[in-house]
Design an enzyme around this catalytic site. Structure first.
Site, PDB file in Angstrom:
ATOM      1  N   SER A 142       0.829  -1.205   0.000  1.00 57.91           N
ATOM      2  CA  SER A 142       0.000   0.000   0.000  1.00 57.91           C
ATOM      3  C   SER A 142       0.863   1.255   0.000  1.00 57.91           C
ATOM      4  O   SER A 142       1.968   1.262   0.560  1.00 57.91           O
ATOM      5  CB  SER A 142      -0.901   0.003   1.241  1.00 57.91           C
ATOM      6  OG  SER A 142      -1.530   1.259   1.412  1.00 57.91           O
ATOM      7  N   TYR A 167      -2.415  -0.380   9.934  1.00 58.68           N
ATOM      8  CA  TYR A 167      -2.622  -0.902   8.583  1.00 58.68           C
ATOM      9  C   TYR A 167      -1.340  -0.751   7.768  1.00 58.68           C
ATOM     10  O   TYR A 167      -0.855  -1.697   7.145  1.00 58.68           O
ATOM     11  CB  TYR A 167      -3.775  -0.172   7.899  1.00 58.68           C
ATOM     12  CG  TYR A 167      -3.871  -0.472   6.418  1.00 58.68           C
ATOM     13  CD1 TYR A 167      -4.238  -1.737   5.972  1.00 58.68           C
ATOM     14  CD2 TYR A 167      -3.584   0.505   5.466  1.00 58.68           C
ATOM     15  CE1 TYR A 167      -4.309  -2.034   4.614  1.00 58.68           C
ATOM     16  CE2 TYR A 167      -3.668   0.233   4.115  1.00 58.68           C
ATOM     17  CZ  TYR A 167      -4.024  -1.036   3.697  1.00 58.68           C
ATOM     18  OH  TYR A 167      -4.093  -1.319   2.346  1.00 58.68           O
TER      19      TYR A 167
END
Length: 350
Positions: A142, A167
């Site tokens: 990501s 995350y």
């Protein structure tokens, strides 16, 4: 080629499965169909690829009625023995791991979900690739891994040791874990740092979905950082094209890699990390403007400060991805947003 794709009831996994099936590859899809967001949307994606939702039950393969070379299995990546059995039986060539607990803000609320899905689940994938060797493991990272970095554009040669959410930390961990297995067991691994993917069949927790629902109801949309945000919005079709190009090109190791001056994006091992984005940041207010134009409505805007875990801007340097694979994003935001609105109106009968 026989692909195992995890997360095929998800946004990107659904589109990727269709792309590979349409070009003639064999696909085994895995998803646990969790309730992080509307499971009806996940079932609708599966039905679009010929999977009868009424036949789905845990660890039971379902054959597609549209694609003879596609079967789907509902399972969680934490189920290591079941996962190993799939690898043992199927003789998989390429794994694309897209299954993950997504969302920056949700990681502040439910951190445990990120450890189970993004760390334990990914470890099980690595162990399966170790036990039953594959030609290539491609996995989702990501843009969030860039965290506190402010130098633009973001480059895979940059240090990414300052994540701003669990995350992001879990995705950085995936890259580290992959490198370890590439080094120890010579598993070719490629991590893809996705930059704000949007488009038809998108996730309801993403900004575009939240905006269109609020505008349709005449409710204000929440505009964070008082609109002073830039995102490298990337259309899902461009993302999928990039994934396919990468999956066809396993890394072989960088012969020029130097341990005295280590490049974080490559290695002497068969390991590579790429940014995959549009490489053309768009102001949040312009993104909203494209949505307003497509809807023919003006949004009421509630200006709010930057949220914990968020970053004010993202911008992908995709030079190496373009050089190595010929990847070139081609969908402008105006067209991508219009495509999303068209799908949304059709899906929800607007």
């Amino acid at each position: 080629m026989k692909y195992l794709i995890t997360g095929t009831a998800g946004f990107i996994g659904f589109h990727l499965a269709k792309k590979l099936l349409d070009r003639g590859d064999e696909v085994i899809g895995i998803d646990n169909i969790n309730d992080y967001y509307d499971i009806n949307l996940k079932y609708a994606r599966l039905e679009n690829t010929g999977i009868d939702k009424y036949k789905i039950k845990a660890n039971h393969p379902i054959q597609s009625t549209i694609y003879p070379s596609y079967k789907f299995i509902k399972m969680d990546l934490s189920e290591k023995e079941a996962l190993m059995e799939i690898f043992k039986q199927e003789g998989i060539d390429v794994v694309v791991n897209l299954a993950a607990q997504a969302g920056v803000r949700y990681s502040l609320i439910n951190p445990d979900a990120y450890i189970e899905a993004n760390i334990t689940g990914f470890l099980n994938i690595l162990e399966a690739c170790r036990a039953y060797p594959v030609k290539h493991l491609v996995y989702a990272s990501s843009s969030s891994v860039y965290g506190a970095n402010t130098q633009m554009p973001f480059s895979t040669s940059d240090n990414v040791d300052h994540p701003l959410s669990l995350y992001a930390a879990s995705k950085k961990s995936n890259e580290l874990m992959a490198h370890t297995y590439s080094h120890l067991f010579k598993i070719p691994t490629t991590g893809l740092r996705f930059f704000t993917v949007y488009g038809p069949w998108g996730r309801p927790d993403m900004a575009l979905f939240l905006f269109i629902e609020a505008i349709s109801k005449g409710e204000p949309i929440q505009v964070f950082n008082h609109g002073k945000m830039k995102r490298d919005f990337t259309y899902v079709g461009d993302i999928v094209e990039g994934i396919v190009r990468v999956s066809d090109r396993p890394p072989v190791g960088n012969k020029e890699w130097d341990g005295n001056n280590p490049d974080p994006g490559s290695s002497y091992a068969p390991y590579k990390v790429y940014n995959i984005g549009n490489s053309s940041p768009v102001e949040l207010m312009d993104y909203i403007g494209a949505l307003e134009k497509a809807l023919g409505k003006t949004a009421v805007k509630e200006m709010l400060p930057l949220q914990p875990g968020d970053v004010p801007a993202t911008y992908a340097d995709v030079t190496d991805l373009m050089r190595d694979t010929g990847y070139k994003p081609s969908t402008p935001v105006e067209q991508g947003v219009a495509n999303f609105v068209s799908w949304y109106n059709e899906y929800y009968g607007k």
